[in-house]
Write a protein that holds these residues in place. Structure first.
Motif, PDB file in Angstrom:
ATOM      1  N   SER A 101      21.019  22.424   7.329  1.00  0.00           N
ATOM      2  CA  SER A 101      21.228  21.172   6.577  1.00  0.00           C
ATOM      3  C   SER A 101      19.888  20.515   5.749  1.00  0.00           C
ATOM      4  O   SER A 101      19.885  20.403   4.772  1.00  0.00           O
ATOM      5  CB  SER A 101      21.791  20.132   7.640  1.00  0.00           C
ATOM      6  OG  SER A 101      22.015  18.956   6.815  1.00  0.00           O
ATOM      7  N   LEU A 102      19.143  20.375   6.639  1.00  0.00           N
ATOM      8  CA  LEU A 102      17.803  20.384   6.091  1.00  0.00           C
ATOM      9  C   LEU A 102      17.257  21.403   5.011  1.00  0.00           C
ATOM     10  O   LEU A 102      16.660  20.958   3.903  1.00  0.00           O
ATOM     11  CB  LEU A 102      16.603  20.284   7.226  1.00  0.00           C
ATOM     12  CG  LEU A 102      16.879  19.250   8.236  1.00  0.00           C
ATOM     13  CD1 LEU A 102      15.713  19.143   9.412  1.00  0.00           C
ATOM     14  CD2 LEU A 102      16.787  17.832   7.798  1.00  0.00           C
ATOM     15  N   TRP A 103      17.675  22.676   5.089  1.00  0.00           N
ATOM     16  CA  TRP A 103      16.998  23.497   4.334  1.00  0.00           C
ATOM     17  C   TRP A 103      18.151  23.373   3.258  1.00  0.00           C
ATOM     18  O   TRP A 103      17.601  23.345   1.765  1.00  0.00           O
ATOM     19  CB  TRP A 103      17.454  25.019   4.904  1.00  0.00           C
ATOM     20  CG  TRP A 103      17.219  26.084   3.928  1.00  0.00           C
ATOM     21  CD1 TRP A 103      16.142  27.015   3.785  1.00  0.00           C
ATOM     22  CD2 TRP A 103      18.137  26.728   2.867  1.00  0.00           C
ATOM     23  NE1 TRP A 103      15.999  27.789   2.862  1.00  0.00           N
ATOM     24  CE2 TRP A 103      17.280  27.946   2.361  1.00  0.00           C
ATOM     25  CE3 TRP A 103      19.295  26.451   2.707  1.00  0.00           C
ATOM     26  CZ2 TRP A 103      17.781  28.451   1.304  1.00  0.00           C
ATOM     27  CZ3 TRP A 103      19.873  27.351   1.601  1.00  0.00           C
ATOM     28  CH2 TRP A 103      19.181  28.357   0.989  1.00  0.00           C
ATOM     29  N   GLY A 104      19.349  22.852   2.932  1.00  0.00           N
ATOM     30  CA  GLY A 104      20.291  22.804   1.933  1.00  0.00           C
ATOM     31  C   GLY A 104      19.725  21.662   1.402  1.00  0.00           C
ATOM     32  O   GLY A 104      19.599  21.513   0.020  1.00  0.00           O
ATOM     33  N   ILE A 148      16.436  20.509   0.802  1.00  0.00           N
ATOM     34  CA  ILE A 148      15.322  20.757   0.187  1.00  0.00           C
ATOM     35  C   ILE A 148      15.656  21.793  -1.061  1.00  0.00           C
ATOM     36  O   ILE A 148      14.985  21.675  -1.893  1.00  0.00           O
ATOM     37  CB  ILE A 148      14.486  21.531   1.175  1.00  0.00           C
ATOM     38  CG1 ILE A 148      13.844  20.618   1.980  1.00  0.00           C
ATOM     39  CG2 ILE A 148      13.434  22.299   0.524  1.00  0.00           C
ATOM     40  CD1 ILE A 148      12.945  21.221   3.255  1.00  0.00           C
ATOM     41  N   HIS A 149      16.604  22.603  -0.800  1.00  0.00           N
ATOM     42  CA  HIS A 149      17.103  23.588  -1.992  1.00  0.00           C
ATOM     43  C   HIS A 149      18.242  22.982  -2.818  1.00  0.00           C
ATOM     44  O   HIS A 149      18.810  23.889  -3.300  1.00  0.00           O
ATOM     45  CB  HIS A 149      17.531  25.018  -1.349  1.00  0.00           C
ATOM     46  CG  HIS A 149      16.380  25.697  -0.785  1.00  0.00           C
ATOM     47  ND1 HIS A 149      15.809  25.324   0.337  1.00  0.00           N
ATOM     48  CD2 HIS A 149      15.435  26.531  -1.341  1.00  0.00           C
ATOM     49  CE1 HIS A 149      14.564  26.269   0.851  1.00  0.00           C
ATOM     50  NE2 HIS A 149      14.533  26.670  -0.436  1.00  0.00           N
ATOM     51  N   ASN A 150      18.363  21.725  -2.729  1.00  0.00           N
ATOM     52  CA  ASN A 150      19.519  21.096  -3.614  1.00  0.00           C
ATOM     53  C   ASN A 150      20.804  21.617  -3.392  1.00  0.00           C
ATOM     54  O   ASN A 150      21.700  21.980  -4.271  1.00  0.00           O
ATOM     55  CB  ASN A 150      19.002  21.143  -5.039  1.00  0.00           C
ATOM     56  CG  ASN A 150      19.747  20.078  -6.087  1.00  0.00           C
ATOM     57  OD1 ASN A 150      20.303  19.028  -5.435  1.00  0.00           O
ATOM     58  ND2 ASN A 150      19.846  20.470  -7.148  1.00  0.00           N
ATOM     59  N   ARG A 151      21.101  21.752  -2.263  1.00  0.00           N
ATOM     60  CA  ARG A 151      22.666  22.255  -1.785  1.00  0.00           C
ATOM     61  C   ARG A 151      23.272  21.104  -1.052  1.00  0.00           C
ATOM     62  O   ARG A 151      23.415  21.408   0.066  1.00  0.00           O
ATOM     63  CB  ARG A 151      22.612  23.582  -1.220  1.00  0.00           C
ATOM     64  CG  ARG A 151      21.978  24.668  -2.130  1.00  0.00           C
ATOM     65  CD  ARG A 151      22.036  26.257  -1.587  1.00  0.00           C
ATOM     66  NE  ARG A 151      21.332  27.245  -2.389  1.00  0.00           N
ATOM     67  CZ  ARG A 151      21.416  28.291  -2.243  1.00  0.00           C
ATOM     68  NH1 ARG A 151      21.775  28.993  -0.966  1.00  0.00           N
ATOM     69  NH2 ARG A 151      20.876  28.951  -2.985  1.00  0.00           N
ATOM     70  N   PRO A 152      23.772  20.145  -1.592  1.00  0.00           N
ATOM     71  CA  PRO A 152      24.178  19.007  -0.847  1.00  0.00           C
ATOM     72  C   PRO A 152      25.484  19.341  -0.094  1.00  0.00           C
ATOM     73  O   PRO A 152      25.751  18.833   1.198  1.00  0.00           O
ATOM     74  CB  PRO A 152      24.480  17.923  -1.773  1.00  0.00           C
ATOM     75  CG  PRO A 152      24.527  18.563  -3.157  1.00  0.00           C
ATOM     76  CD  PRO A 152      23.710  19.775  -2.996  1.00  0.00           C
ATOM     77  N   VAL A 153      26.452  20.233  -0.523  1.00  0.00           N
ATOM     78  CA  VAL A 153      27.744  20.638  -0.169  1.00  0.00           C
ATOM     79  C   VAL A 153      27.511  21.279   1.356  1.00  0.00           C
ATOM     80  O   VAL A 153      27.949  20.798   2.273  1.00  0.00           O
ATOM     81  CB  VAL A 153      28.524  21.470  -0.720  1.00  0.00           C
ATOM     82  CG1 VAL A 153      29.841  21.890  -0.053  1.00  0.00           C
ATOM     83  CG2 VAL A 153      28.882  20.708  -2.028  1.00  0.00           C
ATOM     84  N   LEU A 154      26.508  22.357   1.416  1.00  0.00           N
ATOM     85  CA  LEU A 154      26.310  23.126   2.317  1.00  0.00           C
ATOM     86  C   LEU A 154      25.444  22.132   3.672  1.00  0.00           C
ATOM     87  O   LEU A 154      25.804  22.328   4.662  1.00  0.00           O
ATOM     88  CB  LEU A 154      25.109  24.252   1.957  1.00  0.00           C
ATOM     89  CG  LEU A 154      24.563  24.943   3.218  1.00  0.00           C
ATOM     90  CD1 LEU A 154      25.510  25.568   3.877  1.00  0.00           C
ATOM     91  CD2 LEU A 154      23.314  25.793   2.660  1.00  0.00           C
TER      92      LEU A 154
END
Length: 276
Positions: free
Chosen positions: A140-143, A145-151
């Motif tokens: 979730s934190l990785w998502g 940072i990489h602008n992947r809010p759904v993930l």
């Protein structure tokens, strides 16, 4: 002569057996918190030890249901392999977020210390849910940072379903960081999982809540989770330390002081982050 596994490692699969048998009970429409029911189900599946007291919320059983459909030996092996893979994925994501390469000395040093961490070994051997939840939180934190809010939102929802006491903190983090899309996705996924979990038991007519409440009461008062018990030093719990410091050592006082301390620490941290 080779001894049976249950003789060599009598507690190795205690948590795995509980999650497995409780998820089986949820699937077949019986009470996933009835200890006798779980013992019968587990032994019918080929288990050799009695499961521990079931404490996980119904949401957990939704996610564990695919494993519960497998024969016990296959499910046990699959869960162990999954935990090992998730450790590797978790470490990779942490290094990616920190921008640390395995080719660097600091990367090798980090991996050496991380792999040596006893909680990883304990969680794998006991079949606990800690590693999957940790991997989901890091994902979730990785998502984020990489602008992947759904993930990010879905991963937090799955973490909450598996272990609410860990996952809910990071769900609140989405709120405080104003990650509205991730929060909406997480809440939506959590609502669906909750509807499926509770709906299955309601359709089967299972009166599960009183049994869960009884299990929780036994766990925190005289059971494994009692901070006043002789084995409390094994717990990673602030209440254990407070039990040694406070004159009034009742369960109510311990709970109030613990929750107040955690809330105060969280408030201070959030204020510090807001003013950065």
């Amino acid at each position: 002569r080779r001894l049976p596994r249950s003789t060599l490692f009598p507690y190795t699969t205690l948590f795995r057996s509980t999650s497995y048998s409780a998820s089986q009970a949820w699937l077949n429409g019986s009470n996933p918190y009835d200890t006798l029911n779980l013992s019968n189900l587990f032994r019918q599946a080929g288990g050799v030890i009695d499961p521990a007291v079931s404490l996980n919320p119904p949401l957990t059983f939704v996610l564990m249901a695919p494993l519960a459909m497998l024969p016990w030996p296959v499910a046990e092996a699959a869960w162990t392999i999954l935990n090992l893979l998730l450790v590797a994925v978790c470490l990779w994501m942490v290094m990616a977020v920190a921008r640390v390469s395995i080719r660097e000395p600091r990367g090798l040093l980090f991996l050496s210390f991380a792999i040596a961490l006893a909680p990883f070994h304990t969680s794998i051997s006991q079949g606990q849910l800690t590693i999957p939840v940790t991997a989901l939180v890091v994902a979730s934190l990785w998502g984020q940072i990489h602008n992947r809010p759904v993930l990010s939102g879905i991963c937090i929802a799955l973490a909450v379903a598996l272990k609410p006491q860990m996952g809910l903190l990071f769900l609140l983090l989405l709120l405080f960081r104003l990650q509205w899309k991730a929060l909406l996705c997480g809440m939506s996924a959590l609502a669906v999982i909750t509807a499926v979990a509770v709906g299955r038991l309601a359709i089967a007519g299972v009166d599960w809540l009183p049994t869960l409440q009884s299990n929780l009461a036994h766990f925190i008062q005289g059971g494994t989770g009692d901070p006043t018990a002789a084995s409390a030093y094994l717990m990673v719990n602030l209440q254990v330390l407070l039990h040694l410091l406070l004159a009034d050592q009742t369960q109510v006082t311990l709970n109030v002081v613990t929750y107040a301390a955690v809330a105060a620490a969280g408030a201070v941290l959030l204020l510090a982050l807001r003013h950065r």
